[in-house]
Design a protein around this motif. Structure first.
Motif, PDB file in Angstrom:
ATOM      1  N   LYS A   1     -15.100 -61.433   9.458  1.00  0.00           N
ATOM      2  CA  LYS A   1     -15.804 -61.478   8.168  1.00  0.00           C
ATOM      3  C   LYS A   1     -16.748 -62.680   8.120  1.00  0.00           C
ATOM      4  O   LYS A   1     -17.863 -62.580   7.597  1.00  0.00           O
ATOM      5  N   LEU A   2     -16.288 -63.802   8.652  1.00  0.00           N
ATOM      6  CA  LEU A   2     -17.138 -64.995   8.689  1.00  0.00           C
ATOM      7  C   LEU A   2     -18.370 -64.747   9.554  1.00  0.00           C
ATOM      8  O   LEU A   2     -19.485 -65.142   9.200  1.00  0.00           O
ATOM      9  N   ARG A   3     -18.174 -64.080  10.668  1.00  0.00           N
ATOM     10  CA  ARG A   3     -19.294 -63.822  11.582  1.00  0.00           C
ATOM     11  C   ARG A   3     -20.352 -62.940  10.899  1.00  0.00           C
ATOM     12  O   ARG A   3     -21.555 -63.166  11.034  1.00  0.00           O
ATOM     13  N   ARG A   4     -19.865 -61.942  10.151  1.00  0.00           N
ATOM     14  CA  ARG A   4     -20.803 -61.048   9.455  1.00  0.00           C
ATOM     15  C   ARG A   4     -21.510 -61.770   8.308  1.00  0.00           C
ATOM     16  O   ARG A   4     -22.686 -61.517   8.026  1.00  0.00           O
ATOM     17  N   ALA A   5     -20.788 -62.680   7.615  1.00  0.00           N
ATOM     18  CA  ALA A   5     -21.347 -63.378   6.456  1.00  0.00           C
ATOM     19  C   ALA A   5     -22.372 -64.436   6.848  1.00  0.00           C
ATOM     20  O   ALA A   5     -23.241 -64.789   6.056  1.00  0.00           O
ATOM     21  N   LYS A   6     -22.253 -64.969   8.051  1.00  0.00           N
ATOM     22  CA  LYS A   6     -23.171 -65.976   8.580  1.00  0.00           C
ATOM     23  C   LYS A   6     -23.356 -67.186   7.646  1.00  0.00           C
ATOM     24  O   LYS A   6     -24.488 -67.538   7.272  1.00  0.00           O
ATOM     25  N   PRO A   7     -22.270 -67.853   7.272  1.00  0.00           N
ATOM     26  CA  PRO A   7     -22.395 -69.032   6.404  1.00  0.00           C
ATOM     27  C   PRO A   7     -22.890 -70.246   7.178  1.00  0.00           C
ATOM     28  O   PRO A   7     -22.776 -70.301   8.409  1.00  0.00           O
ATOM     29  N   ASP A   8     -23.451 -71.191   6.444  1.00  0.00           N
ATOM     30  CA  ASP A   8     -23.829 -72.474   7.057  1.00  0.00           C
ATOM     31  C   ASP A   8     -22.610 -73.368   7.240  1.00  0.00           C
ATOM     32  O   ASP A   8     -22.629 -74.280   8.073  1.00  0.00           O
ATOM     33  N   ILE A   9     -21.555 -73.126   6.435  1.00  0.00           N
ATOM     34  CA  ILE A   9     -20.339 -73.930   6.502  1.00  0.00           C
ATOM     35  C   ILE A   9     -19.174 -73.140   5.921  1.00  0.00           C
ATOM     36  O   ILE A   9     -19.375 -72.250   5.074  1.00  0.00           O
ATOM     37  N   VAL A  10     -17.979 -73.438   6.386  1.00  0.00           N
ATOM     38  CA  VAL A  10     -16.749 -72.863   5.834  1.00  0.00           C
ATOM     39  C   VAL A  10     -16.032 -73.948   5.048  1.00  0.00           C
ATOM     40  O   VAL A  10     -15.701 -75.010   5.591  1.00  0.00           O
ATOM     41  N   VAL A  11     -15.812 -73.691   3.753  1.00  0.00           N
ATOM     42  CA  VAL A  11     -15.037 -74.600   2.909  1.00  0.00           C
ATOM     43  C   VAL A  11     -13.614 -74.063   2.853  1.00  0.00           C
ATOM     44  O   VAL A  11     -13.387 -72.929   2.418  1.00  0.00           O
ATOM     45  N   PHE A  12     -12.662 -74.866   3.301  1.00  0.00           N
ATOM     46  CA  PHE A  12     -11.264 -74.431   3.320  1.00  0.00           C
ATOM     47  C   PHE A  12     -10.439 -75.206   2.309  1.00  0.00           C
ATOM     48  O   PHE A  12     -10.496 -76.437   2.256  1.00  0.00           O
ATOM     49  N   GLY A  13      -9.643 -74.478   1.521  1.00  0.00           N
ATOM     50  CA  GLY A  13      -8.722 -75.121   0.595  1.00  0.00           C
ATOM     51  C   GLY A  13      -7.282 -74.845   1.008  1.00  0.00           C
ATOM     52  O   GLY A  13      -6.854 -73.683   1.031  1.00  0.00           O
ATOM     53  N   GLY A  14      -6.545 -75.890   1.363  1.00  0.00           N
ATOM     54  CA  GLY A  14      -5.159 -75.713   1.778  1.00  0.00           C
ATOM     55  C   GLY A  14      -4.692 -76.857   2.650  1.00  0.00           C
ATOM     56  O   GLY A  14      -5.338 -77.903   2.736  1.00  0.00           O
ATOM     57  N   TYR A  15      -3.575 -76.648   3.317  1.00  0.00           N
ATOM     58  CA  TYR A  15      -2.943 -77.692   4.115  1.00  0.00           C
ATOM     59  C   TYR A  15      -3.210 -77.501   5.607  1.00  0.00           C
ATOM     60  O   TYR A  15      -3.686 -76.449   6.052  1.00  0.00           O
ATOM     61  N   GLN A  16      -2.855 -78.522   6.380  1.00  0.00           N
ATOM     62  CA  GLN A  16      -3.236 -78.546   7.788  1.00  0.00           C
ATOM     63  C   GLN A  16      -2.657 -77.420   8.650  1.00  0.00           C
ATOM     64  O   GLN A  16      -3.337 -76.993   9.592  1.00  0.00           O
ATOM     65  N   PRO A  17      -1.429 -76.896   8.401  1.00  0.00           N
ATOM     66  CA  PRO A  17      -0.947 -75.824   9.278  1.00  0.00           C
ATOM     67  C   PRO A  17      -1.876 -74.610   9.295  1.00  0.00           C
ATOM     68  O   PRO A  17      -2.145 -74.037  10.347  1.00  0.00           O
ATOM     69  N   VAL A  18      -2.385 -74.224   8.105  1.00  0.00           N
ATOM     70  CA  VAL A  18      -3.303 -73.081   8.037  1.00  0.00           C
ATOM     71  C   VAL A  18      -4.675 -73.476   8.570  1.00  0.00           C
ATOM     72  O   VAL A  18      -5.316 -72.716   9.305  1.00  0.00           O
TER      73      VAL A  18
END
Length: 375
Positions: A212-229
């Protein structure tokens, strides 16, 4: 005063003149993830409180009383948090450091509120914990998600010149809050949201999300959560040759993240308290951990160390653990801590400390020249 030990000297002076029996200890409850997947977050906080207590006790305690640390493990799970909080209350603790995760904090605070206990979290960042006004006895020595989002969104808009953003989160209070707050600010700044999706924390395979990320072609991925994920996501992205920049909150800036991801972590961004390692209080706190445990402190250690110092400072100044007096003292006095000179605003958030953006370079998180001071 040398090594930032003003609090301990004051405690010692009060101990010498107090008439309270030393056997009547001051009990500090510490609630957090002391086992399980998020133990790397909770154990450093527990270690910090133990070290502060040991140092105070070595100088005679506070008000002639020894400080006793009582730990309860909630594994950062809301369903375990109420039991842990109930046990601390039944153990008659005078104050609480923790919980460390936002979900368990949300679950525990009504119980602490009903029991009339001051609780101060070193790492729970959900804004509503203080901004809702429902928890007047709650404080924290960490920036809330709103402050982190202001910093990260400003960095992405003005430094990285981001135009298209993908948001991934673990659907928890902490993770989704960080993603939501960034989305609002980024869209206000003109950036387009190309993906906003929750991921399953226990998932092993994130290949569908990467597609999904590859298709969306974002300039950046913002992740909300903890380090294991975060670790699993970054590894999957890099394994599938998706090198999109990745940014997360303070829960990502953890040594375990670097160990789990190895070279895949290179370039990852995260927000975290500004480097205060030149402060005498910071050096003293670090040296104490190295001496006690033979290793560098982990995530949240300095925040918890500061929390314990602020609590003991208030106890010393008010003559005990009376909740109303402690609440007033916490807001009225500033305390020198490893994070700098901290005071608490009317909502209970720490003011005076600063946040910075960090980036992984050559396997280490390096502070960048982009920060904000909390008010």
């Amino acid at each position: 005063m040398k090594k930032g030990m003003a609090l301990f000297a004051m405690a010692c002076i009060l101990a010498c003149g107090a008439s309270v029996h030393a056997a009547d200890s001051i009990k500090i409850g510490v609630q957090g993830a002391h086992s399980g997947d998020l133990a790397s977050y909770g154990v450093p906080s527990l270690n910090a409180v133990k070290i502060v207590a040991d140092q105070v006790n070595a100088k005679g305690g506070v008000l002639g009383r020894q400080v006793e640390v009582i730990a309860q493990d909630d594994q950062c799970k809301p369903e375990m948090a109420t039991s842990a909080a109930t046990k601390l209350i039944s153990d008659k603790v005078g104050v609480v450091v923790g919980p460390i995760c936002s979900g368990p904090t949300t679950a525990s605070l009504p119980l602490f509120q009903e029991a009339g206990l001051i609780a101060i979290s070193p790492t729970a960042t959900t804004p509503g914990l203080t901004e809702s006004g429902k928890n007047p006895l709650f404080f924290r020595t960490v920036a809330n998600d709103n402050a982190q989002a202001r910093l990260t969104s400003d960095f992405m808009l003005n430094k990285l010149k981001v135009k298209k953003v993908a948001y991934l989160h673990d659907n928890g209070d902490y993770g989704k809050g960080f993603a939501d707050n960034n989305r609002v600010l980024m869209e206000k700044g003109g950036a387009e949201t190309v993906l906003f999706e929750a991921v399953t924390p226990d998932a092993v395979d994130f290949s569908a999300v990467v597609r999904k990320l590859r298709r969306a072609k974002p300039d950046i991925v913002v992740f909300g959560g903890y380090q294991p994920v975060a670790s699993k996501l970054v590894q999957q992205m890099r394994r599938d040759r998706l090198n999109t920049p990745f940014i997360g909150p303070d829960g990502v800036k953890d040594e375990t993240f670097l160990k789990m991801t190895g070279k895949d972590s290179e370039g990852v961004y995260a927000s975290y308290p500004k480097d205060t390692s030149t402060l005498a209080e910071y050096k003293h706190a670090r040296d104490a951990h190295v001496k006690a445990y033979g290793s560098e402190p982990g995530f949240g250690y300095y925040n918890a160390y500061a929390a314990a110092e602020c609590l003991l400072d208030a106890i010393a100044k008010t003559g005990g653990t009376d909740t109303a007096k402690l609440k007033e003292a916490m807001r009225a006095n500033a305390v020198d801590t490893p994070l700098g000179n901290i005071r608490f605003n009317e909502k209970g958030d720490a003011a005076g400390m600063a946040l910075s953006i960090y980036q992984v370079k050559d396997g280490k998180f390096v502070e960048l020249d982009h920060s904000v001071v909390l008010e």
